[in-house]
Design a protein around this motif. Sequence first.
Motif, mmCIF file in Angstrom:
data_model
loop_
_atom_site.group_PDB
_atom_site.id
_atom_site.type_symbol
_atom_site.label_atom_id
_atom_site.label_comp_id
_atom_site.label_asym_id
_atom_site.label_seq_id
_atom_site.Cartn_x
_atom_site.Cartn_y
_atom_site.Cartn_z
ATOM 1 N N PRO A 25 0.893 -1.264 -0.004
ATOM 2 C CA PRO A 25 -0.048 0.075 -0.070
ATOM 3 C C PRO A 25 0.971 1.373 0.065
ATOM 4 O O PRO A 25 0.497 2.451 -0.501
ATOM 5 N N ASP A 30 1.601 2.664 -3.595
ATOM 6 C CA ASP A 30 0.314 3.462 -4.187
ATOM 7 C C ASP A 30 0.452 5.045 -3.662
ATOM 8 O O ASP A 30 -0.011 5.873 -4.178
ATOM 9 N N THR A 31 0.465 4.998 -2.258
ATOM 10 C CA THR A 31 0.735 6.408 -1.695
ATOM 11 C C THR A 31 1.742 7.236 -2.314
ATOM 12 O O THR A 31 1.480 8.435 -2.539
ATOM 13 N N VAL A 70 0.696 8.605 -5.573
ATOM 14 C CA VAL A 70 0.025 9.629 -5.542
ATOM 15 C C VAL A 70 0.626 10.840 -4.968
ATOM 16 O O VAL A 70 0.568 12.187 -5.616
ATOM 17 N N GLY A 77 -4.877 9.341 -12.725
ATOM 18 C CA GLY A 77 -4.818 8.341 -11.760
ATOM 19 C C GLY A 77 -4.314 6.892 -12.245
ATOM 20 O O GLY A 77 -4.191 6.913 -13.515
ATOM 21 N N ASP A 80 -6.170 4.158 -13.227
ATOM 22 C CA ASP A 80 -6.684 3.505 -14.020
ATOM 23 C C ASP A 80 -6.808 4.298 -15.579
ATOM 24 O O ASP A 80 -7.182 3.618 -16.581
ATOM 25 N N THR A 126 -12.162 6.575 -7.900
ATOM 26 C CA THR A 126 -11.807 6.816 -6.226
ATOM 27 C C THR A 126 -10.664 6.316 -5.735
ATOM 28 O O THR A 126 -10.104 5.511 -6.523
ATOM 29 N N GLU A 127 -9.931 6.478 -4.804
ATOM 30 C CA GLU A 127 -8.818 6.016 -4.162
ATOM 31 C C GLU A 127 -7.640 6.230 -5.257
ATOM 32 O O GLU A 127 -7.485 7.195 -5.390
ATOM 33 N N ASP A 128 -7.138 5.086 -5.441
ATOM 34 C CA ASP A 128 -6.080 5.351 -6.319
ATOM 35 C C ASP A 128 -6.346 5.375 -7.912
ATOM 36 O O ASP A 128 -5.476 5.988 -8.491
ATOM 37 N N ASN A 129 -7.318 5.199 -8.085
ATOM 38 C CA ASN A 129 -7.942 5.744 -9.475
ATOM 39 C C ASN A 129 -8.407 7.028 -9.616
ATOM 40 O O ASN A 129 -9.064 7.354 -10.573
ATOM 41 N N ALA A 130 -8.478 7.653 -8.468
ATOM 42 C CA ALA A 130 -8.984 9.182 -8.486
ATOM 43 C C ALA A 130 -8.162 9.978 -9.398
ATOM 44 O O ALA A 130 -6.850 9.752 -9.416
#
Length: 165
Positions: A57, A60-61, A64, A146, A148, A154-158
């Motif tokens: 995780p 991913d952070t 961003v 993001g 996707d 939302t989240e990682d796809n935002a």
Amino acid sequence: MKFFRKTRRGGMVRCAAEHGFTSLRRSAEHGFTLVELMVVIVIIGLLATIVAINVIPATDTARVEKAKADIAVIEQALEQYRLDNLGYPTQTQGLAALLAAPAGLAQPERYRRSGYIRKLPDDPWGRAYQYRVPGEKGAFDIISLGADGQPGGTEDNADIRSSAL
């Protein structure tokens, strides 16, 4: 059969009758048992799982946060462009105007020879940042779609927008 022998200091040590070795030396010569090896392997597997659960995780952070840092650098370059050229690049000129002088500048001599940024970074997912004029809340928006690569999410796809930072 001899069960005891004398040590160098005069003490007595119990000996294994069949081989003539002490019990400590005998176990050391035979090595590890299969059960002992399996216990060690299971412990290593558990530790690896715990590390993976905590590290994955974090990547991913980090992506961003890298996108936010890249957007801030591009915003600074756009501000320098605006100060020198009395306006932001148009939608048509795009972010490429930060690398080389675009055609049709009113005063091309005001453009910096080395440009305003050395290289336009891709977002952490390998796609180019988008430039929109006008922006939602300001003169422009710089956008990463993001993980996707699709608008919204939302989240990682935002989406990550300069106007939201």
